[in-house]
Design a protein around this motif. Structure first.
Motif, PDB file in Angstrom:
ATOM      1  N   LEU A   1       0.739  -1.197  -0.047  1.00 51.95           N
ATOM      2  CA  LEU A   1      -0.070  -0.106   0.010  1.00 51.95           C
ATOM      3  C   LEU A   1       1.033   1.232  -0.010  1.00 51.95           C
ATOM      4  O   LEU A   1       1.780   1.433   0.762  1.00 51.95           O
ATOM      5  CB  LEU A   1      -0.858  -0.048   1.106  1.00 51.95           C
ATOM      6  CG  LEU A   1      -1.771   1.406   1.282  1.00 51.95           C
ATOM      7  CD1 LEU A   1      -2.780   1.309   0.306  1.00 51.95           C
ATOM      8  CD2 LEU A   1      -2.407   1.421   2.886  1.00 51.95           C
ATOM      9  N   ILE A   2       0.531   2.331  -0.930  1.00 52.11           N
ATOM     10  CA  ILE A   2       1.217   3.566  -0.938  1.00 52.11           C
ATOM     11  C   ILE A   2       0.106   4.605  -0.546  1.00 52.11           C
ATOM     12  O   ILE A   2      -0.645   4.795  -1.472  1.00 52.11           O
ATOM     13  CB  ILE A   2       1.904   3.858  -2.129  1.00 52.11           C
ATOM     14  CG1 ILE A   2       2.879   2.748  -2.406  1.00 52.11           C
ATOM     15  CG2 ILE A   2       2.688   5.449  -2.112  1.00 52.11           C
ATOM     16  CD1 ILE A   2       3.470   2.781  -3.615  1.00 52.11           C
ATOM     17  N   PRO A   3      -0.159   4.892   0.725  1.00 48.55           N
ATOM     18  CA  PRO A   3      -1.153   5.767   1.024  1.00 48.55           C
ATOM     19  C   PRO A   3      -0.497   7.333   0.979  1.00 48.55           C
ATOM     20  O   PRO A   3       0.446   7.637   0.937  1.00 48.55           O
ATOM     21  CB  PRO A   3      -1.380   5.661   2.603  1.00 48.55           C
ATOM     22  CG  PRO A   3      -0.039   5.070   2.914  1.00 48.55           C
ATOM     23  CD  PRO A   3       0.745   4.593   1.901  1.00 48.55           C
TER      24      PRO A   3
ATOM     25  N   ASP B   1      -5.224   7.697  -2.553  1.00 53.35           N
ATOM     26  CA  ASP B   1      -5.088   9.215  -2.177  1.00 53.35           C
ATOM     27  C   ASP B   1      -6.382   9.593  -2.023  1.00 53.35           C
ATOM     28  O   ASP B   1      -7.612   9.105  -2.619  1.00 53.35           O
ATOM     29  CB  ASP B   1      -4.673   9.743  -3.561  1.00 53.35           C
ATOM     30  CG  ASP B   1      -3.875  11.210  -3.279  1.00 53.35           C
ATOM     31  OD1 ASP B   1      -2.816  11.202  -2.921  1.00 53.35           O
ATOM     32  OD2 ASP B   1      -4.681  12.157  -3.062  1.00 53.35           O
ATOM     33  N   LEU B   2      -6.668  10.641  -1.081  1.00 53.11           N
ATOM     34  CA  LEU B   2      -7.834  11.406  -1.080  1.00 53.11           C
ATOM     35  C   LEU B   2      -8.544  12.080  -2.409  1.00 53.11           C
ATOM     36  O   LEU B   2      -9.801  12.154  -2.314  1.00 53.11           O
ATOM     37  CB  LEU B   2      -7.960  12.279   0.048  1.00 53.11           C
ATOM     38  CG  LEU B   2      -8.960  13.103   0.652  1.00 53.11           C
ATOM     39  CD1 LEU B   2      -9.570  12.038   1.238  1.00 53.11           C
ATOM     40  CD2 LEU B   2      -8.496  14.006   1.794  1.00 53.11           C
ATOM     41  N   SER B   3      -7.498  12.613  -3.114  1.00 53.44           N
ATOM     42  CA  SER B   3      -8.169  13.125  -4.280  1.00 53.44           C
ATOM     43  C   SER B   3      -7.787  12.359  -5.361  1.00 53.44           C
ATOM     44  O   SER B   3      -7.185  11.857  -5.702  1.00 53.44           O
ATOM     45  CB  SER B   3      -7.267  14.297  -4.407  1.00 53.44           C
ATOM     46  OG  SER B   3      -7.406  15.255  -5.761  1.00 53.44           O
TER      47      SER B   3
ATOM     48  N   GLU C   1       5.923   4.673   2.908  1.00 51.39           N
ATOM     49  CA  GLU C   1       5.740   6.068   3.244  1.00 51.39           C
ATOM     50  C   GLU C   1       6.639   7.106   2.592  1.00 51.39           C
ATOM     51  O   GLU C   1       7.904   6.957   2.440  1.00 51.39           O
ATOM     52  CB  GLU C   1       6.016   6.102   4.812  1.00 51.39           C
ATOM     53  CG  GLU C   1       6.283   7.509   5.453  1.00 51.39           C
ATOM     54  CD  GLU C   1       4.956   8.536   5.306  1.00 51.39           C
ATOM     55  OE1 GLU C   1       4.960   9.468   4.563  1.00 51.39           O
ATOM     56  OE2 GLU C   1       3.785   8.021   5.591  1.00 51.39           O
ATOM     57  N   GLN C   2       5.937   7.788   1.681  1.00 51.72           N
ATOM     58  CA  GLN C   2       6.584   8.958   1.165  1.00 51.72           C
ATOM     59  C   GLN C   2       5.822  10.313   1.243  1.00 51.72           C
ATOM     60  O   GLN C   2       4.889  10.185   0.375  1.00 51.72           O
ATOM     61  CB  GLN C   2       6.986   8.530  -0.377  1.00 51.72           C
ATOM     62  CG  GLN C   2       7.777   9.476  -1.269  1.00 51.72           C
ATOM     63  CD  GLN C   2       8.774  10.089  -0.559  1.00 51.72           C
ATOM     64  OE1 GLN C   2       9.885   9.092  -0.514  1.00 51.72           O
ATOM     65  NE2 GLN C   2       9.258  11.188  -0.164  1.00 51.72           N
ATOM     66  N   THR C   3       6.199  11.043   2.099  1.00 51.99           N
ATOM     67  CA  THR C   3       5.643  12.334   2.104  1.00 51.99           C
ATOM     68  C   THR C   3       4.097  12.544   2.539  1.00 51.99           C
ATOM     69  O   THR C   3       3.553  13.576   2.577  1.00 51.99           O
ATOM     70  CB  THR C   3       5.624  13.218   0.895  1.00 51.99           C
ATOM     71  OG1 THR C   3       4.713  12.700  -0.406  1.00 51.99           O
ATOM     72  CG2 THR C   3       7.091  13.390   0.047  1.00 51.99           C
ATOM     73  N   PHE C   4       3.672  11.206   3.138  1.00 55.86           N
ATOM     74  CA  PHE C   4       2.220  11.317   3.515  1.00 55.86           C
ATOM     75  C   PHE C   4       2.377  11.907   4.978  1.00 55.86           C
ATOM     76  O   PHE C   4       1.409  12.497   5.376  1.00 55.86           O
ATOM     77  CB  PHE C   4       1.535   9.858   3.334  1.00 55.86           C
ATOM     78  CG  PHE C   4       0.238   9.743   3.894  1.00 55.86           C
ATOM     79  CD1 PHE C   4      -0.821  10.690   3.536  1.00 55.86           C
ATOM     80  CD2 PHE C   4      -0.199   8.789   4.704  1.00 55.86           C
ATOM     81  CE1 PHE C   4      -2.091  10.541   4.081  1.00 55.86           C
ATOM     82  CE2 PHE C   4      -1.350   8.560   5.364  1.00 55.86           C
ATOM     83  CZ  PHE C   4      -2.396   9.760   4.742  1.00 55.86           C
ATOM     84  N   PHE C   5       2.923  11.297   5.897  1.00 61.05           N
ATOM     85  CA  PHE C   5       3.073  11.423   7.278  1.00 61.05           C
ATOM     86  C   PHE C   5       3.252  12.873   7.379  1.00 61.05           C
ATOM     87  O   PHE C   5       2.662  13.687   8.227  1.00 61.05           O
ATOM     88  CB  PHE C   5       4.345  10.905   7.915  1.00 61.05           C
ATOM     89  CG  PHE C   5       4.606  11.096   9.176  1.00 61.05           C
ATOM     90  CD1 PHE C   5       3.918  10.483  10.297  1.00 61.05           C
ATOM     91  CD2 PHE C   5       5.653  11.867   9.744  1.00 61.05           C
ATOM     92  CE1 PHE C   5       4.187  10.562  11.498  1.00 61.05           C
ATOM     93  CE2 PHE C   5       5.784  12.140  11.020  1.00 61.05           C
ATOM     94  CZ  PHE C   5       5.266  11.335  11.872  1.00 61.05           C
ATOM     95  N   CYS C   6       4.256  13.817   6.521  1.00 64.74           N
ATOM     96  CA  CYS C   6       4.475  15.077   6.732  1.00 64.74           C
ATOM     97  C   CYS C   6       3.425  15.803   6.217  1.00 64.74           C
ATOM     98  O   CYS C   6       3.185  17.020   6.507  1.00 64.74           O
ATOM     99  CB  CYS C   6       5.853  15.297   5.887  1.00 64.74           C
ATOM    100  SG  CYS C   6       5.716  15.136   4.149  1.00 64.74           S
TER     101      CYS C   6
END
Length: 194
Positions: free
Chosen positions: A45-47, A70-72, A108-113
């Protein structure tokens, strides 16, 4: 409602190219991690995937069980154009916190931030719940504080470790040694095993 969880907010940022975290390709730390990962059948998964360069790279390198969330719908549509053979059923437009599933690996790539720091505890709990036993959460976090009100939001290793250790027993967070030049010294590599 938290604007950071608003699909229109993110759609507008992508349309206006307000994506300073986006380096235009898969980041070196994640590329090198995937290059040494031989279990191509794992469910990934890549959220908060945005332009999903990591998903494209993984998919084109034999990982066929990759899910992009993604949300969008906007970045998902752009991703589909850049990777037309990617299965539509593996493109998920929904709120990460509402998502259900079980994964071997979450990238995780730029989602947490991108999330308001108030949501970080909920993020860690949700990541833990989405992983299969012995599943891994792996990726890049910003290891610096930003002078602006985000997103992106930063932080430091000493703040992140206790947060992830609340749910994960095996956590390492180390400075990235292979960041791209503009990000040298500002990225941390996270590995958390359920």
């Amino acid at each position: 409602m938290n604007t950071r969880l608003d699909a229109q907010y993110w759609t507008d940022r992508y349309k206006q190219n307000q994506t300073g975290w986006d380096v235009g390709s898969i980041t070196t730390p994640i590329k090198q991690y995937l290059d040494q990962f031989n279990q191509k059948e794992v469910k990934i998964l890549i959220p908060g995937a945005g332009n999903a360069y990591e998903a494209k790279y993984a998919f084109e390198n034999g990982f066929q069980n990759v899910y992009v969330l993604d949300l969008s719908s906007y970045p998902l549509g752009k991703f589909k154009k850049s990777c037309p053979s990617f299965p539509d059923s593996q493109l998920l437009q929904e709120d990460f916190f509402d998502h259900e599933g079980e994964y071997d690996l979450i990238i995780e790539q730029t989602f947490f931030c991108a999330l308001d720091p108030e949501l970080r505890k909920a993020y860690v709990s949700k990541m833990h719940s989405l992983l299969k036993p012995a599943g891994r959460l792996v990726g890049v976090l910003f290891g610096i504080e930003f002078s602006h009100d985000g997103p992106p939001f930063g932080g430091v290793k000493e703040e992140y470790l206790p947060l992830f250790r609340e749910k994960f027993s095996n956590v390492t967070i180390e400075p990235c040694i292979n960041s791209i030049i503009p990000r040298k010294g500002s990225e941390l590599f996270l590995k958390a095993v359920k």
